[in-house]
Design an enzyme around this catalytic site. Structure first.
Site, PDB file in Angstrom:
ATOM      1  N   GLY A  77      42.746  34.119  39.954  1.00  0.00           N
ATOM      2  CA  GLY A  77      41.858  34.773  40.894  1.00  0.00           C
ATOM      3  C   GLY A  77      40.488  35.124  40.337  1.00  0.00           C
ATOM      4  CG  ASP A  78      37.305  37.061  37.750  1.00  0.00           C
ATOM      5  OD1 ASP A  78      36.576  36.076  37.496  1.00  0.00           O
ATOM      6  OD2 ASP A  78      36.929  38.238  37.588  1.00  0.00           O
TER       7      ASP A  78
END
Length: 267
Positions: free
Chosen positions: A191-192
């Site tokens: 997600g990041d």
């Protein structure tokens, strides 16, 4: 105040002073919305306190839930405490071995850092179980949030990465995003997946991941597009291929372009 922080002076949140209780509190990260991360203590017993101000839009309780879920399957920090007050919210996690992939040591040796990022991301995708994951980071869900931001006038093409500006208008960008490429491989994404969120051990291998607040199910290229992009930001041009080689996948320009645009128009 801490005048020695590399990004300028900062005001230390009250909770940091209280939690440190006389132990050294070293600021190690500041994000673009005023969030701060401090290392509390030193050596093997060090802990990390992540604080974000009220109104930042960062959902730390969501990260806590994801960290606790992921911890059963891969190496992530253990959540030790969490809380909030009128000034902001915070979580406290255990320290992990290794250093961030953008530590000065690894910036001097980007070949090792990039291999660790690629191999570590592949291991993360292989270990996290699809059928047990309750979190969604799909293109459709993220696109809905982007459309809401656009309707609120919160997207400015002047803020886009230079490579995306030829699209010209927000509506043109939304039109492109409305037609996502077919999913290559569904995984539980980080997600990041930017370089700072991979920890690299002294042997040059990935030893864990941090900042999993957006973890969820998505095409693996949602992570790979950003992981490769971040090599340019952190090490300079020319490292994308090495990361993909370490991950074990051929370049995919179409999916890379799509997920970079989606990322840039997101929060």
């Amino acid at each position: 105040m801490i005048p020695t922080f590399s990004q300028g002076p900062i005001e230390v949140p009250r909770i940091v002073t209280e939690f440190a209780a006389g132990r050294p509190a070293l600021p190690v990260w500041r994000n673009g919305v005023g969030g701060l991360t401090f290392q509390i203590g030193e050596g093997a017993s060090r802990q990390f306190l992540k604080w974000t101000p009220t109104g930042s839009g960062i959902d730390l309780p969501a990260e806590v839930v994801r960290l606790r879920w992921a911890a059963a399957h891969t190496v992530v920090p253990e959540v030790l405490d969490e809380g909030s007050d009128e000034s902001g919210a915070w979580i406290v996690t255990s320290g992990l071995p290794g250093r961030t992939a953008v530590d000065d040591r690894w910036k001097r040796d980007p070949a090792t850092a990039v291999r660790a990022i690629g191999a570590g991301l592949r291991a993360l995708h292989d270990r996290l179980p699809l059928d047990e994951c309750p979190f969604d980071w799909s293109a459709g869900r993220r696109l809905a949030a982007v459309r809401a931001r656009a309707a609120a006038g919160r997207i400015d093409p002047a803020d886009w990465d230079e490579s995306l500006r030829p699209l010209g208008t927000v509506q043109r960008a939304l039109d492109v995003l409305a037609d996502p490429p077919p999913v290559d491989r569904l995984v539980v994404c980080h997600g990041d997946a930017c370089a700072p969120n991979t920890l690299v051990g002294d042997d040059g291998t990935c030893v864990g991941h941090v900042d999993l607040g957006a973890l969820g199910l998505a095409d693996r290229w949602a992570d790979l597009a950003i992981a490769t992009w971040s090599t340019e930001w952190n090490y300079g041009p020319g490292w994308e291929g090495a990361l993909l080689d370490a991950y074990g996948v051929e370049p995919d320009p179409e999916r890379t372009r799509y997920y970079r645009l989606l990322w840039d128009l997101s929060d």
